[in-house]
Design a protein around this motif. Structure first.
Motif, PDB file in Angstrom:
ATOM      1  N   SER A  10      -4.861   7.242   3.502  1.00 53.74           N
ATOM      2  CA  SER A  10      -5.349   5.804   3.384  1.00 53.74           C
ATOM      3  C   SER A  10      -4.161   4.830   3.401  1.00 53.74           C
ATOM      4  O   SER A  10      -4.629   3.620   4.149  1.00 53.74           O
ATOM      5  CB  SER A  10      -6.114   5.637   1.991  1.00 53.74           C
ATOM      6  N   HIS A  11      -3.075   5.064   2.992  1.00 57.79           N
ATOM      7  CA  HIS A  11      -1.921   4.167   3.214  1.00 57.79           C
ATOM      8  C   HIS A  11      -1.681   3.984   4.891  1.00 57.79           C
ATOM      9  O   HIS A  11      -1.128   3.031   5.215  1.00 57.79           O
ATOM     10  CB  HIS A  11      -0.839   4.823   2.611  1.00 57.79           C
ATOM     11  N   LEU A  12      -1.617   5.285   5.493  1.00 59.80           N
ATOM     12  CA  LEU A  12      -1.288   5.357   7.085  1.00 59.80           C
ATOM     13  C   LEU A  12      -2.422   4.435   7.546  1.00 59.80           C
ATOM     14  O   LEU A  12      -2.079   3.669   8.627  1.00 59.80           O
ATOM     15  CB  LEU A  12      -1.043   6.749   7.448  1.00 59.80           C
ATOM     16  N   LYS A  13      -3.689   4.608   7.317  1.00 60.52           N
ATOM     17  CA  LYS A  13      -4.569   3.847   8.081  1.00 60.52           C
ATOM     18  C   LYS A  13      -4.531   2.350   7.837  1.00 60.52           C
ATOM     19  O   LYS A  13      -4.610   1.621   8.737  1.00 60.52           O
ATOM     20  CB  LYS A  13      -5.805   4.155   7.494  1.00 60.52           C
ATOM     21  N   LYS A  14      -4.237   1.791   6.663  1.00 60.50           N
ATOM     22  CA  LYS A  14      -3.574   0.454   6.463  1.00 60.50           C
ATOM     23  C   LYS A  14      -2.534   0.085   7.365  1.00 60.50           C
ATOM     24  O   LYS A  14      -2.612  -1.135   7.804  1.00 60.50           O
ATOM     25  CB  LYS A  14      -3.439   0.192   4.895  1.00 60.50           C
ATOM     26  N   LEU A  15      -1.593   0.825   7.259  1.00 59.18           N
ATOM     27  CA  LEU A  15      -0.411   0.450   8.029  1.00 59.18           C
ATOM     28  C   LEU A  15      -0.784   0.348   9.548  1.00 59.18           C
ATOM     29  O   LEU A  15      -0.354  -0.539  10.282  1.00 59.18           O
ATOM     30  CB  LEU A  15       0.838   1.352   7.982  1.00 59.18           C
TER      31      LEU A  15
END
Length: 113
Positions: A50-55
């Motif tokens: 989810s962190h990667l998706k936000k980035l």
């Protein structure tokens, strides 16, 4: 999160989390696999993703698949929206401080006369 957030809002929102900033710091040294990026973080892979998706939504990183491995890298010009906004704000405040300095200087000169 609104579907129509500006690139600047997305950028600052993504930068607001220490895990995402650490990911960006790591990617500043070069591309890395998701598992390599996730290794130093004590969290479940879905949470990390989810962190990667936000980035990615903020256009700070890109990812591509090589076989079964997903590789991430910094996007070219990733920080341009934030840099541009900060430059504008800096110019505004420099102008305000210059005018304030002129005001104080003129006030001091009038008092000394």
């Amino acid at each position: 999160m609104s579907k129509y957030e500006s690139p600047l809002d997305l950028c600052f929102s993504a930068l607001g989390d220490p895990t995402r900033r650490e990911i960006l710091q790591r990617l500043a040294r070069g591309e890395a696999s998701v598992s390599e990026l996730a290794a130093p973080h004590d969290m479940a892979l879905p949470s990390f993703m989810s962190h990667l998706k936000k980035l990615e939504a903020a256009n700070l990183i890109t990812s591509k698949k090589h076989g079964r491995t997903r590789i991430c890298e910094l996007s070219p010009g990733a920080f341009t929206p934030a840099k541009d906004w900060l430059s504008e704000q800096s110019a505004i405040w420099e102008g305000r401080l210059d005018r304030f300095d002129d005001y104080i200087r003129n006030l001091t000169q009038e008092r000394n006369k």
